[in-house]
Design a protein around this motif. Structure first.
Motif, mmCIF file in Angstrom:
data_model
loop_
_atom_site.group_PDB
_atom_site.id
_atom_site.type_symbol
_atom_site.label_atom_id
_atom_site.label_comp_id
_atom_site.label_asym_id
_atom_site.label_seq_id
_atom_site.Cartn_x
_atom_site.Cartn_y
_atom_site.Cartn_z
ATOM 1 N N VAL A 185 -1.991 -8.328 -5.394
ATOM 2 C CA VAL A 185 -0.758 -8.144 -4.621
ATOM 3 C C VAL A 185 0.193 -7.201 -5.344
ATOM 4 N N TYR A 188 -1.153 -3.551 -4.986
ATOM 5 C CA TYR A 188 -0.948 -3.033 -3.638
ATOM 6 C C TYR A 188 0.528 -2.770 -3.358
ATOM 7 N N THR A 189 1.409 -3.567 -3.951
ATOM 8 C CA THR A 189 2.848 -3.322 -3.801
ATOM 9 C C THR A 189 3.234 -1.983 -4.425
ATOM 10 N N LYS A 208 -2.333 -6.659 1.763
ATOM 11 C CA LYS A 208 -1.312 -7.322 0.949
ATOM 12 C C LYS A 208 -0.763 -8.557 1.664
#
Length: 649
Positions: A185, A188-189, A208
């Motif tokens: 996560v 991907y952020t 995400k």
């Protein structure tokens, strides 16, 4: 045989035209003066991909990069639009580049060889970041996630924009596979913040969001796959000249739903995977009778670094059956290039068939990869019973070897009960001077695998046991062998690039079919000798980058049939998201010398990439058949259309 003078002249002119066209292609292909070695003082690269979107890690996936070569990207502006190209270099001649394509990239479409400028070479000859990226990809492909993650982190820290985006996506996938959802996560952020205009941004956001949900719900289960639905209509009308005979009209309207789902959970040293692949065919006309559910795969697998156990309906690769297996398989790889696999269960002929236990199969497969240089070798033994009686017992061998100039492949299945081959295939491919690739293939293949069950064809019984009341096992084996004819083919062909955008090929096939003494006529199995001559001209990037055109012709003749087929298929990217695929086919058949017939098949397909994960398709076409000189008593026409969407997740 009844033929008119006009029909004979017509067929003669047609044959003459086909022969001249074939002779022209042969002269272009084999003439030593047909093509000079262009740009002999320059370097060359293989153009693998050309698109307006950024080149991503997914685009690079699966490309074989041998030692001494580099995978790189370059840009070109065409009519105000910037095209990103993925290339592999560098080669000293077109011949070396074509040889590399034939050996390592033969399964990819839209690949061509291009001369590179000095500027392009100087910019990409030192590729430390590129080589680092390639090593990371290789480690990822070999499931060495720890090394791959370390390399991707170095690329991200170096802040090389060409590779940072792909490195972030790949690093997120590694964290997903290792079960570290929180780290995935976070990565991907970063990607969403750094690349707000990326084409694959919706997919990354969806990943995400799903991982966020799993993280908060405590369910580290990852799903991927696709779903598609298509609605199609096919009609056919046969009109007879006799006014007393009624018109025959048939139609089929159906909706087909296809689902490919993989759900998995990865641990540090193991993984759990659930797979389903199948379709459901629903008829809009006969709702009660034409519903059909097909399952090519429905299995649960548990894997470690050296062992894999799979339970359910699965593709039984290398276990000696053509169809699917309902059962269990266990694979053990004590060392990297060697794997042993045991399989047991009940074979399934068609994916639409339900579970059936009338046949039981056991098999052992040994598979080696690159144990002897650039060669792969696998062997299997299979034993199959039906109603408690030996149905099939066979041994098989597969061998593949590839070098820059020579590739050899062979597949053999030998039945130990009948002492005969089910199939024996040998293929040789050789790259010679003038960039010409020559192919030679011999294939001996039964129309069905030899098995005791084949004795049921043409019989009122559906099981073996009732036949044993009047026949011995030897008689049943003789009867089943008579039901399985053999096709022998010998194919010789050659392929050669004419220019950077044109390629031509020709092939000649001799064939022989055995006669099958059945109490009924088996469609498509005409015994005797025959031959097929084919030629192709393939053009790529003729009008714009990404287009593809294939013009082909084929002449076939056997003891009872003669046909000529001319086909033109094209792929034209009208824009970044829209693709047009028009096609045209013209076939002339003459069955038994008394029923000459023309058939015309024009069609058009349209694809629209609405989003990164959503594709819409529409296709339509017509079929028209007309008797040659009105010597047959009817003509035939029909049409089809199909509407389809495909959603990946």
């Amino acid at each position: 045989m009844h033929t008119s003078i006009g029909a004979a002249r017509h067929a003669g002119r047609l044959t003459s035209i086909a022969c001249r066209a074939l002779a022209l292609l042969l002269s272009v292909l084999f003439s030593t003066n047909a093509l000079a070695e262009l740009y002999s003082d320059k370097l060359y690269a293989i153009n693998i991909l050309s698109q307006t979107a950024d080149i991503s890690d997914l685009d690079r996936k699966g490309i074989v990069v041998q030692e001494g070569y580099a995978l790189y990207t370059t840009e070109i502006v065409i009519k105000g639009a910037t095209w990103n190209r993925l290339r592999l270099g560098f080669f000293g001649s077109q011949k070396d580049a074509v040889s590399y394509i034939n050996t390592y990239l033969s399964g990819r479409s839209g690949v061509w060889v291009a001369a590179v400028t000095a500027d392009e070479y100087l910019k990409n000859k030192t590729l430390n970041d590129e080589q680092l990226f390639i090593k990371a990809q290789g480690a990822f492909a070999n499931h060495n996630y720890q090394l791959s993650a370390t390399l991707y982190k170095k690329i991200i820290a170096a802040n090389d924009r060409r590779h940072k985006a792909s490195a972030l996506v790949s690093l997120g996938e590694i964290y997903e596979k290792s079960g570290d959802i929180a780290a995935a996560v976070d990565v991907y952020t970063q990607y969403i913040d750094l690349y707000p205009e990326a084409l694959n941004l919706p997919r990354i956001k969806d990943r995400k969001a799903m991982l966020d949900e799993q993280l908060h719900a405590g369910r580290p289960w990852v799903s991927s796959g696709e779903i598609s639905q298509s609605m199609s209509r096919h009609t056919n009308t046969i009109r007879t000249i006799d006014p007393l005979q009624p018109e025959i009209y048939t139609e089929k309207d159906s909706i087909i739903t296809y689902l490919n789902y993989t759900g998995y959970k990865n641990y540090i040293d193991s993984s759990l995977r659930l797979s389903f692949k199948g379709d459901y065919d629903y008829s809009l006309i006969n709702q009660a009778t034409d519903q059909r559910l097909s399952a090519n795969q429905l299995s649960l697998a548990y894997s470690t670094q050296t062992q894999t156990t799979e339970l359910g309906r699965q593709a039984c690769s290398g276990c000696g059956i053509n169809g699917i297996l309902d059962g269990v398989s266990y694979a053990y790889a004590p060392v990297a290039p060697v794997e042993f696999k045991l399989s047991a269960g009940h074979p399934v002929d068609y994916s639409s068939n339900a579970y059936n236990n009338d046949r039981t199969l056991y098999s052992l497969n040994i598979d080696t990869r690159r144990l002897l240089g650039d060669s792969n070798l696998s062997a299997y033994y299979v034993k199959q019973d039906i109603d408690g009686i030996a149905d099939r017992q066979a041994a098989g061998l597969s061998f593949n070897y590839a070098s820059n100039t020579l590739s050899v492949s062979s597949n053999i299945d030998y039945d130990l009960l009948y002492n005969d081959f089910n199939y024996a295939l040998i293929n040789l491919s050789f790259v010679a001077n003038q960039n010409t690739t020559y192919n030679l293939t011999f294939n001996q293949q039964r129309n069905m695998q030899l098995s005791l069950r084949n004795a049921l064809y043409g019989q009122p019984e559906t099981t073996i046991q009732p036949l044993l009341a009047t026949m011995s096992i030897e008689d049943l084996r003789m009867l089943s062998e008579q039901r399985t004819g053999t096709l022998h083919t010998l194919t010789m062909g050659a392929m050669r690039p004419v220019s950077d955008s044109l390629q031509t090929s020709v092939d000649f096939t001799l064939l022989h079919r055995d006669e099958i003494p059945l109490p009924y006529e088996l469609t498509g199995n005409i015994p005797g000798y025959g031959f097929v001559i084919g030629a192709q001209l393939i053009g790529s990037n003729l009008l714009k980058d990404g287009d593809l055109s294939i013009a082909s012709s084929e002449y076939m003749k056997d003891s009872k049939n003669e046909s000529i087929l001319i086909r033109l298929t094209t792929r034209y990217p009208a824009s970044e998201r829209i693709e047009l695929d028009p096609a045209l086919a013209l076939r002339h058949t003459d069955l038994y010398g008394e029923m000459p017939l023309w058939k015309l098949f024009p069609s058009l397909a349209l694809s629209y990439q609405a989003k990164d994960t959503l594709q819409l398709q529409a296709s339509a076409g017509i079929e028209y058949a007309d008797p040659d000189l009105m010597r047959a008593p009817s003509n035939e026409s029909g049409y089809f259309y199909e509407l389809k969407y495909r959603l990946t997740y």
